[in-house]
Design a protein around this motif. Structure first.
Motif, PDB file in Angstrom:
ATOM      1  N   THR A  56       0.820  -1.221   0.000  1.00 20.39           N
ATOM      2  CA  THR A  56       0.000   0.000   0.000  1.00 20.39           C
ATOM      3  C   THR A  56       0.851   1.267   0.000  1.00 20.39           C
ATOM      4  O   THR A  56       0.307   2.359   0.103  1.00 20.39           O
ATOM      5  CB  THR A  56      -0.944   0.026   1.228  1.00 20.39           C
ATOM      6  N   GLU A  59       4.123   0.954  -5.788  1.00 23.26           N
ATOM      7  CA  GLU A  59       3.639   0.054  -6.838  1.00 23.26           C
ATOM      8  C   GLU A  59       4.636  -1.077  -7.008  1.00 23.26           C
ATOM      9  O   GLU A  59       5.828  -0.838  -7.171  1.00 23.26           O
ATOM     10  CB  GLU A  59       3.459   0.802  -8.148  1.00 23.26           C
ATOM     11  N   THR A  64      -2.779  -2.571  -9.920  1.00 25.81           N
ATOM     12  CA  THR A  64      -2.839  -1.485  -8.948  1.00 25.81           C
ATOM     13  C   THR A  64      -4.245  -0.910  -8.891  1.00 25.81           C
ATOM     14  O   THR A  64      -4.854  -0.630  -9.926  1.00 25.81           O
ATOM     15  CB  THR A  64      -1.828  -0.376  -9.297  1.00 25.81           C
ATOM     16  N   ARG A  66      -6.480   2.276  -7.357  1.00 23.64           N
ATOM     17  CA  ARG A  66      -6.336   3.640  -6.849  1.00 23.64           C
ATOM     18  C   ARG A  66      -7.688   4.100  -6.299  1.00 23.64           C
ATOM     19  O   ARG A  66      -8.686   4.106  -7.017  1.00 23.64           O
ATOM     20  CB  ARG A  66      -5.881   4.574  -7.953  1.00 23.64           C
ATOM     21  N   TYR A  80      -9.343   0.497 -11.353  1.00 23.03           N
ATOM     22  CA  TYR A  80      -8.426  -0.597 -11.700  1.00 23.03           C
ATOM     23  C   TYR A  80      -8.098  -0.521 -13.178  1.00 23.03           C
ATOM     24  O   TYR A  80      -8.960  -0.790 -14.016  1.00 23.03           O
ATOM     25  CB  TYR A  80      -9.063  -1.942 -11.348  1.00 23.03           C
ATOM     26  N   MET A 102      -3.807   3.655  -2.365  1.00 22.76           N
ATOM     27  CA  MET A 102      -3.348   2.807  -3.459  1.00 22.76           C
ATOM     28  C   MET A 102      -3.104   1.406  -2.905  1.00 22.76           C
ATOM     29  O   MET A 102      -2.593   1.246  -1.793  1.00 22.76           O
ATOM     30  CB  MET A 102      -2.045   3.384  -4.032  1.00 22.76           C
ATOM     31  N   SER A 104      -1.328  -1.962  -4.493  1.00 25.30           N
ATOM     32  CA  SER A 104      -0.642  -2.632  -5.593  1.00 25.30           C
ATOM     33  C   SER A 104      -0.422  -4.079  -5.178  1.00 25.30           C
ATOM     34  O   SER A 104      -0.115  -4.357  -4.016  1.00 25.30           O
ATOM     35  CB  SER A 104       0.691  -1.935  -5.886  1.00 25.30           C
TER      36      SER A 104
END
Length: 115
Positions: A56, A59, A64, A66, A80, A102, A104
Motif C-alpha cells: 500500500t 507500486e 494497482t 487507486r 483498476y 493505493m 498494488s
C-alpha cells in the motif's frame, strides 16, 4: 505496508482467508469487481487458491487499485487499470486499518511462494 493475502474459490465465489476474523463468512465474499480480478489471476495460475503480495506504499506491479472515494461504513471504490470501479467492503479496514489510497499487488506463483 506489505502483506501476503490468500483467497479461496468455493463454487463460483471467492473469499478472503482471514484466520482471525470473528464475523460471518459472508462478509469475506469478494464482490464488486474484486472477484473478476481473482478470476483473472486464477486463470493464469490454474488454481482455486490464490496468494497475492500486497503493498500500500509503492507500486509493485501493474495490478494497482487507486482509491476514488470511500465512506467509513460503506466501503471504498477503486479504479483498476482504467477499467472502472472495484468496490472493497469494510473488511478492508480489518485487513489494513484504513482504506489505502493505493493498493498494488502481484500474484505469488509457486516459485515465489514462501515454504
Amino acid at each position: 505496508m506489505q502483506k501476503e493475502l490468500t483467497f479461496e474459490k468455493e463454487g463460483s465465489s471467492w473469499y478472503i482467508v482471514l484466520p482471525n476474523w470473528v464475523g460471518p463468512k459472508s462478509a469475506l465474499l469478494m464482490v464488486g469487481g474484486a472477484h473478476k480480478i481473482l478470476d483473472e489471476i486464477s486463470d493464469q495460475m490454474g488454481k482455486k487458491v490464490v496468494k497475492i503480495l500486497v503493498n500500500t506504499t509503492k507500486e509493485i506491479s501493474p495490478y494497482t487499485l487507486r482509491r476514488r472515494s470511500y465512506t467509513l461504513t460503506g466501503g471504498a471504490f477503486y479504479d483498476y487499470r482504467g477499467e472502472g470501479d472495484v468496490w472493497l467492503c469494510p473488511v478492508t479496514l480489518f485487513v489494513f486499518s484504513k482504506y489505502p489510497k493505493m493498493i498494488s499487488f502481484q500474484p505469488l506463483f509457486e516459485s515465489n511462494q514462501k515454504a
